[in-house]
Each structure stands twice: as structure tokens, then as C-alpha cells.
Design a protein around this motif. Structure first.
Motif, PDB file in Angstrom:
ATOM      1  N   TYR A 122      -0.194   4.260   1.060  1.00 52.37           N
ATOM      2  CA  TYR A 122      -0.699   5.310   1.959  1.00 52.37           C
ATOM      3  C   TYR A 122       0.126   5.379   3.244  1.00 52.37           C
ATOM      4  O   TYR A 122       1.178   5.972   3.251  1.00 52.37           O
ATOM      5  CB  TYR A 122      -2.188   5.096   2.235  1.00 52.37           C
ATOM      6  CG  TYR A 122      -3.089   5.599   1.107  1.00 52.37           C
ATOM      7  CD1 TYR A 122      -3.233   6.957   0.858  1.00 52.37           C
ATOM      8  CD2 TYR A 122      -3.799   4.715   0.319  1.00 52.37           C
ATOM      9  CE1 TYR A 122      -4.056   7.416  -0.157  1.00 52.37           C
ATOM     10  CE2 TYR A 122      -4.632   5.166  -0.689  1.00 52.37           C
ATOM     11  CZ  TYR A 122      -4.762   6.532  -0.923  1.00 52.37           C
ATOM     12  OH  TYR A 122      -5.583   6.979  -1.920  1.00 52.37           O
ATOM     13  N   CYS A 123      -0.314   4.716   4.301  1.00 49.55           N
ATOM     14  CA  CYS A 123       0.310   5.035   5.592  1.00 49.55           C
ATOM     15  C   CYS A 123       1.461   4.095   5.956  1.00 49.55           C
ATOM     16  O   CYS A 123       1.751   3.134   5.263  1.00 49.55           O
ATOM     17  CB  CYS A 123      -0.737   5.062   6.699  1.00 49.55           C
ATOM     18  SG  CYS A 123      -1.104   3.459   7.437  1.00 49.55           S
TER      19      CYS A 123
ATOM     20  N   CYS B  48       0.844  -1.209   0.000  1.00 48.85           N
ATOM     21  CA  CYS B  48       0.000   0.000   0.000  1.00 48.85           C
ATOM     22  C   CYS B  48       0.870   1.246   0.000  1.00 48.85           C
ATOM     23  O   CYS B  48       1.916   1.293   0.645  1.00 48.85           O
ATOM     24  CB  CYS B  48      -0.893  -0.003   1.240  1.00 48.85           C
ATOM     25  SG  CYS B  48      -1.924   1.466   1.381  1.00 48.85           S
TER      26      CYS B  48
ATOM     27  N   CYS C 241      -7.477  -1.160   5.281  1.00 46.40           N
ATOM     28  CA  CYS C 241      -8.453  -0.102   5.561  1.00 46.40           C
ATOM     29  C   CYS C 241      -9.014   0.385   4.234  1.00 46.40           C
ATOM     30  O   CYS C 241      -8.608  -0.064   3.156  1.00 46.40           O
ATOM     31  CB  CYS C 241      -7.825   1.033   6.367  1.00 46.40           C
ATOM     32  SG  CYS C 241      -6.856   2.174   5.384  1.00 46.40           S
TER      33      CYS C 241
ATOM     34  N   GLY D 242      -6.265   1.646   1.448  1.00 53.38           N
ATOM     35  CA  GLY D 242      -5.462   0.675   0.697  1.00 53.38           C
ATOM     36  C   GLY D 242      -6.299  -0.232  -0.179  1.00 53.38           C
ATOM     37  O   GLY D 242      -5.919  -0.565  -1.299  1.00 53.38           O
TER      38      GLY D 242
ATOM     39  N   GLY E 177       2.042  -0.105   6.141  1.00 55.27           N
ATOM     40  CA  GLY E 177       2.705  -0.892   5.097  1.00 55.27           C
ATOM     41  C   GLY E 177       2.019  -2.209   4.800  1.00 55.27           C
ATOM     42  O   GLY E 177       2.644  -3.277   4.770  1.00 55.27           O
ATOM     43  N   CYS E 178       0.723  -2.160   4.548  1.00 58.66           N
ATOM     44  CA  CYS E 178      -0.031  -3.391   4.297  1.00 58.66           C
ATOM     45  C   CYS E 178       0.337  -3.994   2.942  1.00 58.66           C
ATOM     46  O   CYS E 178       0.484  -3.282   1.954  1.00 58.66           O
ATOM     47  CB  CYS E 178      -1.531  -3.091   4.324  1.00 58.66           C
ATOM     48  SG  CYS E 178      -2.100  -2.535   5.939  1.00 58.66           S
TER      49      CYS E 178
ATOM     50  N   VAL F 213      -5.171  -0.298  10.287  1.00 58.37           N
ATOM     51  CA  VAL F 213      -4.964  -1.742  10.378  1.00 58.37           C
ATOM     52  C   VAL F 213      -4.214  -2.094  11.666  1.00 58.37           C
ATOM     53  O   VAL F 213      -4.526  -3.082  12.335  1.00 58.37           O
ATOM     54  CB  VAL F 213      -4.245  -2.270   9.119  1.00 58.37           C
ATOM     55  CG1 VAL F 213      -3.741  -3.685   9.315  1.00 58.37           C
ATOM     56  CG2 VAL F 213      -5.210  -2.214   7.938  1.00 58.37           C
TER      57      VAL F 213
HETATM   58  S1  SF4 Z   1      -3.602   0.831   7.191  1.00 59.73           S
HETATM   59 FE1  SF4 Z   1      -4.710   1.385   5.311  1.00 59.73          FE
HETATM   60  S2  SF4 Z   1      -3.561   3.122   4.495  1.00 59.73           S
HETATM   61 FE2  SF4 Z   1      -2.251   2.128   6.004  1.00 59.73          FE
HETATM   62  S3  SF4 Z   1      -0.967   0.744   4.793  1.00 59.73           S
HETATM   63 FE3  SF4 Z   1      -2.750  -0.424   5.534  1.00 59.73          FE
HETATM   64  S4  SF4 Z   1      -4.284  -0.300   3.900  1.00 59.73           S
HETATM   65 FE4  SF4 Z   1      -2.729   1.271   3.516  1.00 59.73          FE
END
Ligand code: SF4
Ligand code: SF4
Ligand code: SF4
Ligand code: FES
Length: 948
Positions: free
Chosen positions: A245-246, A243, A278, A281, A249-250, A414
Motif C-alpha cells: 500500500y503506502c 506491504c 495499519c 497492510g 513500506g512496512c 505507521v
Molecule cells: S502504513 Fe499501513 S499501508 Fe502503509 S506500508 Fe505500513 S501497513 Fe502498509
């Protein structure tokens, strides 16, 4: 390439040192105690038919399809709810079982639409598979009985559809929402035939649902289905990626049709997320192909000129010639670069290399400057390493969780789900935050203590907590004696025991009742494993670094470093904020946090890079902007960051940018900073990248390219070509070669390579000869610096105080559906949840100003003023107001000041003295910015027309 299909064991993997051996269909198998018969069978490759079971959820035992026979037992127990036992003899297939299973399937199918050929789950439906597996050939009950075939669909959620006509009431969605996500948005209403899944009294969109998609993933039928699959059909191949985004690191499977993304499915073997995600992602990836993407290089002489599309050669040549001209005219230190925590390690590494080897100075900084730079400073001072101490799964062993200045359910969702799971199991929770964040009270969770401190008083609070522990003798003396520098400790202990640091004295600053502070301190010190998780509410303060050291003191004092369930853990904001720091993006450090002035380190780089490096630290971002306003800094290369929106005191930032002669923007979109740009180099989305991101656990994850870069070039290639045009030969044929160079130059990465990453899945640094598999937990036997260092952490109130002119304190944060400056999420359906930034204000403060919810209010600070709509809520305390900064039109950072952390210059975003008044107009800055937006759009449109 094919579609990656993960094995579903039906029930969760159990871990136990005790093993049991049983026989299933004549085959012997040994499994950890606690493993279900179903999972034991699956480990032999025997698939027992099932519908209500899946291995992300605890067994439920409702569908009765997984029946087996066990010798010596009466009846036909459900294999999902029956634990494997020593000596058990199990039969999974015989005529009796087949008849029973067919009977179960007949009942399901008699109330199920027979539209398999046109169903969105065709090819990926467990009900269909089970009908096949049990050999269903007829349904004796017919299809005309009482049924749900005409139940109405719920299409309220922009990303998935609920079609109750296909629901088999297996409860997997409800359990996913409870067990995996922890939101408890769904229930089964009614009994027997009337049983239906409901998202509360409303539809999905209006419910508590946070759109994580766990229920969609768990649903075995087409009842809950991604709209993208409904529109496009099933994917035909997939790749594992990360991912963008945040900092959680999913890992995801990007499921594709050709080069079109169909859906993102969280990867069960992803160590950071273990199959969860989330809303961002899983669903918010539409920005990657949004029509706003700029995919052609552009240049212009002046920022008032229209952009002109040019070839790559011309754009890069022009940027290089401008940088050379500027350096010749104003000196070699008059240019620099900013690296992006959104980009891969490899992309970041080559930008800092370009600056040091191509520009010949150290004027490189990263956007981590404005978020977690105090983490680097504070943790490396105390422990010797600029990173968090644990892996995420460590939270499952925590007994007391202290969350300070972080809002995990919105910022790190997450990880928040993992944390909530542990809290539901009984761990205690202390939340220190000016706002009543969701964790303070949510479904089945209630904080034992919420310490609602005034913004800017973190250090007073952390000192008070340590004061109680020292003066009440609750410290772990053995740990301190064994693991920490005793001389430093004794000096610190005298300091912290001073009554000025007591909860009673601190209360005048923090506003937190001293009794609560005392009780929370006792709980943290005596409640078992104590784990600290913190975010930007700690770092983005004038004493951000002091506070990080204060937390390190607290953890060492109580022996809470060096094992599972404890630690000091920064929750990193952006996907690669850890990595961008690791890669040598700071002006004083080479990769691996080694000071630029260190001759031995510099020599290693100089011999590999073939250049002489400047031994003086370069300029930080705020210094670059100050120097630009002062006329000495004239050119900047900005990689994937929108400083004109994200950095504090926007008017100062834009004054700096406007004063420069060459601003090079490398980005997906013409962002706010591009208004001041001269060269635009189109970047690539994460779907177009090959490389690595490093998450908040120091976990290096692979990012794998699933589509070609829309611009035709990889971002690392662009940087290399710019370096070559500047006269420095830098070239690679693949990002793995960049990682090999990083590994050669950086002791903590020496064991990292793409091959190792492919073998291990991911690696937590340090990874080297001593730790070839990486390092999940840091500082186990000794701190990286040797002995842990207690640091004096005097509380110094910020200069930014409420007073007669600005009587309220503004603090800022994020919301789940949006992300940072919103460049990505605002270009997705996520905006349906958060269309504008609003000002949260307490009822007392609103009433005394005659403000009602929804009123337009002016928020003024000494830096500027903006207008936005008010939302009256007691989530904030009296005297404090709060907003988010996701929408450029709001300009939240017009009012934040350029106060910053004493050690790192991290801006004090979290404390701004303001006054709030009702108004009927937007601020001058907003009006002007709106006009500039129109001009920028017109320039872009004019240009497109010209090009056509
Ligand atoms: S918590 Fe959400 S935004 Fe953050 S890495 Fe996982 S999927 Fe992406
Ligand atoms: S999307 Fe997530 S939060 Fe919403 S109902 Fe499903 S599991 Fe619950
Ligand atoms: S919606 Fe799907 S997961 Fe939920 S009960 Fe119905 S079939 Fe099962
Ligand atoms: S899978 Fe075991 S009862 Fe449903």
C-alpha cells in the motif's frame, strides 16, 4: 520453509553506551544500562516465564509470573520491571519461585475456558505455554467459582474477534493501543475480578479503534484473534515481505498454510515499521484473491467489442504488432508507456527499458507525475538529490515537527504512530493544513499551532515563515555560511526580507493570522531540532515545485538538514513511488536521475543495452493525452495504473484514451482505464511477486513471492516478452538479475544486490563503495550538490480562484481505510468504514445553501460536475470543501482541472473552484459512467459464459 518466530525479550531493547555486567543462573552477561533483568536473561537464551510483558511494550509488572531472586535483595522482584545492575546475581529458577509461579497460573486457569483443543490460539498461546513452563498439573480452586466463561464475544470488527471469556487482563492490548498505535481506544473498566477490557462505550467497530491490530498482536491468548486464524487455524510457514500500500513500506511476515495466506504479521525487524502496521497492510489483503481478478490475457479490436480470452502468445503478439503498425503509420514517437508506483523496481525498470530500447523513444512517465514529481524537482535543485533526507526513526529526535499538507494518521499511519509517540514525549507540533486533520487534536496530542491556510497559498505561508526568521535574526548563520551557496543566499535573503513576504502581507492570501505565523516561525527556528514532513498538499499545486524549494530554504536557513531529528521529508503516497522515480521512469531521466541528454550517461546504457538511445526527453502523461486528443499519439502500455480514475480532468483523459488505437492494460482488475483497452495483460498481486520496493526513506525492501502468479507469469516476464515481440531482445531468468543490471547502471545503487538485501534486511540508497551499508541520513557534511542552494520562491496565486460562479475551493485527500482509487481496498472489508466519498462542507456554507448532512449535492467546476452526499463539519473552514477520491462512481477527478505545477506538470488536485448546490440526481457523467460500468460487466460476463 518454517514459521519465522521472532525472539521476545519481554521488554524493549535499550540503547546506552554504558554497559552493566551481571550474573544470571551462574552465567555472566553484559547488557546496555536500562535493560531489564528479563531481557538480560533472554539475551542468554533464558526464558523467564511471563504474561504481561512483551518487548514491544514498556514493562507493566502486573502478572507476577516473572518473579526472580536477586542476591542481597528481599522478596522476589518482577524481572520485567527490575533493571539489570552491575554485579547483580540473579536466580530465575528454584523451588520457591516455581511454587509462586504455579500459584499465579492456578488463579489464571481457574477462570479460563479449558477448550485448548478447539481454541483458535492452540499452538500459539502464551497462557498455554506458561502453564507448560511452570509445570501446572492441577488447579486447587476448581473451575466452578465466579468466572467470566460466559462473557459475550464482540464480533463487530470485520477482521478480528474479541472473546472476553479468555481475557487474563494482562493489559497488553490497552498498552499496545496507547504506546504503539497512539489511539487510546481501549481501557480496563472495573477493578479486581470485575476488570474487563472495553473499547469505549460501544463495540470495537463503533469505537475510536482504527483497526491497526496492534492489540491483536500483543494479546497472549485467543481473546483478541484474527478472524482469518479463527477460520483457518495456525500457519505453518512464513516469509518476510513488504506491504503493497503506502510509502511507509512496512515489513510483514506473510504467514501461510501451503499457498494460502493465513495472516500478515508486522515484522519486528522491519526497519520502517518495527513490528507495527495499519489496517490496510495487516488486514486488507483479500483483494489479492478476489473473484474480480482477471487472470487470463484478453484482446479486442475495438473498445465496443467483448473481450476475448487468448493465449499469452496471442495477446503479446497482438500488442506488439499493433505498436509496430502504429509506429510505422504515425511515427516512432506515437507510442509510449506509463510505469506504476505499485509495481516493483524491477518491473518498472524493464518497462522504461522497453520504451527506450524497444519503442526507440523516451515516452515513458510514471504515476509519480501526478503526486510527487515536484519533490524530485525541488529537492534536487536545492540539495542535489530527489529524495527525503531522513530515515523514519529520525523523528524520535525531533523537537519541533512541522507537518505541511499531509495527513499522516490517514495516509501514512505507521509513521504517524512514531510521530505521535514523539509528540507525547513533548515535541512541539505545527500543522499547516486547510483542514483540521486528526493530528491537530487527538488523544494526548494538541498542535501548538494549526495554520489553516486557504488552498493554493502554501508558498505565501512558507515565505512568511522564512521572512520572520530572517528579519528577526533567528537564522543559523554559521550553518548557512558553512554549508550553503552564499551568493544565492544573499540574493534570496533580500527577496525574503521584502515586506511583501511578511506574515502581515501574506495574511490576505493565506487567511492565517499573522501573529500565529510569527509565533510558529519562532518556534521552528528556536525550538531545537526542526523536522518538516509534507505530502501531496504541498506538491499537487500549480506552485508545487516552488513550495518544495521554499521548505528546503526554510530548513537550510535554520540549519535543519544533515543530522538526526531534522530534515525535509516527503511522505510518499504509494509503496514504490520513490522507486519508480529512481528507476528512470521520467521521460527526461535515466535511472538515478541522470538526464537523457547527457552523452556519457547514455553511452553507458547504450553499450549495455546494445541500442542507440534517443537523446530528446519524451512526453509526460498529460502531453501524451493532449497529443492523443490531437491525433498524434496512438498507442500506450499502461502498467498498473488507472489513469481514467486517478488523473485530473477525467473527461480529457478518457477522450485521449478513446482516441488511441492500441491501449494495453496490465493490471489485476478490469479498471476504469480498461474500458478503453484493447489488450489486457493480467498482472500479479504483491503476494505473487519477487522484487523490491523503495519506501519514502529511500529504503529498498525485499518483496518475496508467497504464491505463484495467478496468471502464470511474472509481470517482468510479460514486459520482456513484449519487448522480444517488438524485436528487442530482453530477458532475465530472475528479478535479481534485473537488480544487478540496475546496480551496474546506477551509481547510487551500485552496492545493491539481493544477496546484500538478504544480509542487511534492507538498504537505504545511496549504497555504493562510499556507503556500503547504505545511507540513513543524507547531506551530513555536505549537500550532494556541494553547497545548498537557496532559490527565489515568489508567490504566484493560482489561476484557479474562487469567484462569483465558483465561490468555494475544493481540496481532496485520502482516508485511512481506503487507498487511492480503491481498486484494492474496495475489494476488502475496509469498505465497511468508508462506503462512499462524501463532501465535507462547513456549517456556514451549508446553511447558506440550505444543505443538511446527508443531502445529495451537486459539485460543479469549470471541468465538470458530480453529485455526492454532504457531510456538514467544521473540520473544513468556511469557503473550503473537501472530498476523497476512492470510489470510481463518485468521479472526483471529473471536476479537478488540468492546471498543473509549472515545473513538472503535477496536477493541481488540491485547488478547484466549485459551486455546491442541493440536487436530486446524479450528474450526466455519473449516469453515463454507470451505464458504461454495466456494459463492461456484461461484456465480461458474456465472455465468461462464452468461454465456458
Ligand atoms: S502504513 Fe499501513 S499501508 Fe502503509 S506500508 Fe505500513 S501497513 Fe502498509
Ligand atoms: S486495533 Fe489498534 S486502534 Fe483498535 S483497539 Fe487495537 S490497538 Fe487500538
Ligand atoms: S484482551 Fe488479551 S491482551 Fe488484552 S488484557 Fe485480555 S488477554 Fe491481555
Ligand atoms: S511478565 Fe513481569 S509481571 Fe508480568
Amino acid at each position: 520453509m518454517s514459521l519465522i518466530k521472532e525472539i521476545d525479550y519481554g521488554t524493549p531493547i535499550r540503547i546506552s553506551e554504558a554497559m552493566v555486567t551481571l550474573t544470571i543462573d551462574g552465567q555472566s552477561v553484559t547488557v546496555p544500562q536500562g535493560t531489564s533483568v528479563m531481557a538480560a536473561a533472554m539475551s542468554l537464551g533464558t526464558k523467564i516465564p511471563k504474561l504481561c510483558a512483551t518487548d514491544s511494550l514498556e514493562p507493566f509488572g502486573s502478572c507476577r509470573l516473572c518473579l526472580v531472586e536477586i542476591e542481597g535483595r528481599r522478596g522476589t522482584p518482577a524481572s520485567c520491571t527490575t533493571p539489570a545492575e552491575q554485579g547483580m546475581i540473579v536466580h530465575t529458577q528454584n523451588d520457591r519461585l516455581a511454587t509462586l509461579r504455579k500459584g499465579v497460573m492456578e488463579l489464571y486457569i481457574s477462570d479460563h475456558p479449558l477448550d485448548c483443543l478447539t481454541c483458535s490460539a492452540n499452538g500459539d498461546c502464551e497462557l498455554q505455554d506458561m502453564a507448560g513452563a511452570v509445570g501446572l498439573r492441577e488447579v486447587r480452586y476448581g473451575y466452578d467459582g465466579h468466572n467470566h466463561l460466559h462473557d459475550v464475544k464482540d464480533t463487530s470488527n470485520p477482521y478480528f474477534t474479541y472473546d472476553p471469556s479468555k481475557c487474563i487482563v494482562c493489559n497488553r492490548c490497552v498498552r499496545a493501543c496507547e504506546e504503539v498505535q497512539g489511539t487510546f481506544a481501549l481501557t480496563i473498566t472495573g477493578r479486581g475480578f470485575e476488570s474487563r477490557v472495553k473499547p469505549g462505550p460501544t463495540d470495537f467497530f463503533g469505537s475510536e479503534c482504527v483497526s491497526c491490530g496492534a492489540c491483536v498482536q500483543a494479546c497472549p491468548t485467543a481473546t483478541l484473534m484474527e478472524n482469518s486464524v479463527i477460520a483457518m487455524g495456525q500457519a505453518e510457514h512464513s516469509k518476510i515481505t513488504t506491504c503493497a500500500y503506502c510509502g511507509v513500506g512496512c515489513s510483514f511476515k506473510a504467514e501461510m498454510q501451503g499457498d494460502r495466506l493465513v495472516r500478515m504479521v508486522p515484522y519486528k525487524d522491519g526497519k520502517a515499521n518495527e513490528g507495527h502496521s495499519c489496517v490496510k497492510g495487516r488486514f486488507a489483503w483479500g483483494y489479492a484473491t478476489h473473484s474480480d481478478r482477471k487472470t487470463k490475457p484478453m484482446i479486442r479490436k475495438s473498445i465496443t467489442d467483448p473481450w476475448r480470452e487468448v493465449s499469452w502468445e496471442e495477446a503479446i503478439g497482438y500488442a506488439a504488432s499493433e505498436f509496430k503498425r502504429i509506429q510505422a503509420k504515425y511515427g516512432y514517437e506515437s507510442v509510449g508507456a506509463i510505469t506504476s508506483s505499485r509495481c516493483t523496481n524491477e518491473e518498472v525498470f524493464v518497462v522504461q527499458k522497453l520504451v527506450r530500447a524497444g519503442f526507440g523513444n523516451n515516452n515513458v512517465d510514471t504515476c509519480a507525475r501526478v503526486c510527487h514529481s515536484p519533490t524530485g524537482y525541488g529537492l534536487s535543485t536545492a540539495f542535489g538529490t530527489s529524495a527525503g533526507t531522513q530515515d523514519f526513526k529520525s523523528v524520535a529526535k525531533a523537537d519541533v515537527i512541522l507537518v505541511i499538507g499531509a495527513n499522516p494518521t490517514d495516509g501514512h499511519p505507521v509513521f504517524a504512530s512514531r510521530m505521535k509517540k514523539r509528540l507525547r514525549e513533548g515535541a512541539k507540533l505545527i500543522v499547516a493544513d486547510p483542514r483540521r486533520i486528526d493530528l491537530v487534536k487527538s488523544a494526548h496530542i494538541k498542535a501548538d499551532y494549526h495554520l489553516p491556510l486557504r488552498p493554493g497559498t502554501n508558498v505565501a505561508l512558507i515565505n512568511a515563515l522564512s521572512h520572520v526568521i530572517v528579519t528577526e535574526g533567528l537564522l543559523d548563520e554559521h550553518y548557512v555560511r558553512e554549508r550553503c551557496d552564499l551568493q544565492d543566499f544573499e540574493i534570496w535573503a533580500r527577496f525574503i526580507a521584502d515586506p511583501k513576504n511578511s506574515p502581515e502581507e501574506s495574511e490576505q492570501f493565506t487567511g492565517v493570522p499573522s501573529a500565529d505565523v510569527r509565533a510558529a516561525a519562532r518556534l521552528y527556528a528556536t525550538g531545537g531540532n526542526g523536522a518538516i514532513y509534507y505530502g501531496l498538499g504541498v506538491t499537487e499545486h500549480s506552485q508545487g515545485s516552488t513550495m518544495v524549494m521554499g521548505m528546503a530554504n526554510l530548513a537550510m536557513l535554520t540549519g535543519n538538514i544533515g543530522r538526526d531529528g531534522v530534515g525535509v521529508n516527503p511522505l510518499r503516497g504509494q509503496n514504490n513511488v520513490q522507486g519508480s522515480c529512481d528507476m528512470g521512469s521520467f521521460p527526461h531521466e535515466l535511472s538515478g536521475y541522470r538526464h537523457i541528454s547527457d552523452d556519457a550517461t547514455r553511452n553507458i546504457f547504450e553499450s549495455l543495452w546494445g541500442v542507440k538511445l534517443d537523446d530528446e526527453p519524451g512526453l509526460r502523461i498529460p502531453n501524451m493525452l493532449d497529443e492523443a486528443v490531437g491525433g498524434r499519439f496512438k498507442g500506450i502500455y499502461v502498467q498498473g495504473e488507472d489513469i481514467a480514475q486517478s488523473d485530473p480532468n477525467v473527461q480529457h483523459v478518457t477522450a485521449g484514451l478513446a482516441a488511441m488505437e492500441c491501449v494495453v492494460i496490465q493490471d489485476l482488475f478490469l479498471n476504469e482505464t480498461a474500458k478503453y483497452g484493447h489488450v489486457f495483460l493480467p498482472g500479479a498481486s504483491f503476494l505473487e511477486k519477487d522484487g523490491t520496493f523503495t519506501n519514502a526513506e529511500r529504503r529498498i525492501n525485499r518483496v518475496r513471492q508467497v504464491m505463484a502468479p495467478l496468471s502464470g507469469k511474472h509481470e517482468w516476464q510479460i514486459t520482456c516478452e513484449l519487448a522480444q515481440a517488438l524485436g528487442y531482445d530482453m530477458s532475465y531468468s530472475h528479478p535479481s538479475e534485473i537488480m544487478d543490471e540496475i546496480a551496474r547502471l546506477t551509481p547510487t545503487f551500485s552496492g545493491v544486490s539481493y544477496q546484500r538485501l538478504d544480509e542487511l534486511g534492507s538498504i537505504q540508497w545511496p549504497c555504493n563503495e562510499k556507503a556500503p551499508q547504505g545511507t540513513p541520513l543524507m547531506h551530513i557534511d555536505r549537500f550532494v550538490r556541494g553547497k545548498g542552494k537557496f532559490m527565489i520562491t515568489d508567490y504566484v496565486p493560482t489561476e484557479e480562484r474562487a469567484g462569483p460562479r465558483f465561490p468555494l475551493l475544493l481540496t481532496t485527500g485520502r482516508i485511512l481505510s481506503q487507498y487511492n482509487v480503491g481498486a484494492q481496498t474496495r475489494r476488502t472489508e475496509n469498505s465497511r468504514w468508508h462506503q462512499e466519498d462524501v463532501l465535507e462542507i462547513h456549517p456556514f456554507d451549508a446553511e447558506s445553501r440550505g444543505i443538511k448532512s446527508g443531502d445529495l449535492v451537486s459539485v460543479a467546476s469549470r471541468a465538470g460536475d458530480i453529485s455526492l452526499h454532504a457531510e456538514i463539519t467544521d473540520r473544513v473552514q468556511p469557503g473550503v470543501v473537501y472530498t476523497t477520491f476512492h470510489h470510481a462512481v463518485t468521479g472526483a477527478n471529473v471536476i479537478t482541472t488540468d492546471n498543473s505545477d509549472w515545473a513538472t506538470n503535477c496536477p493541481e488536485y488540491k485547488v478547484t473552484a466549485v459551486e455546491v448546490r442541493r440536487t436530486n440526481h446524479y450528474s450526466q457523467w455519473q449516469e453515463r459512467n454507470n451505464e458504461e460500468d454495466k456494459i463492461m460487466r456484461r461484456i465480461a460476463t458474456d465472455h465468461v459464459e462464452a468461454a465456458e
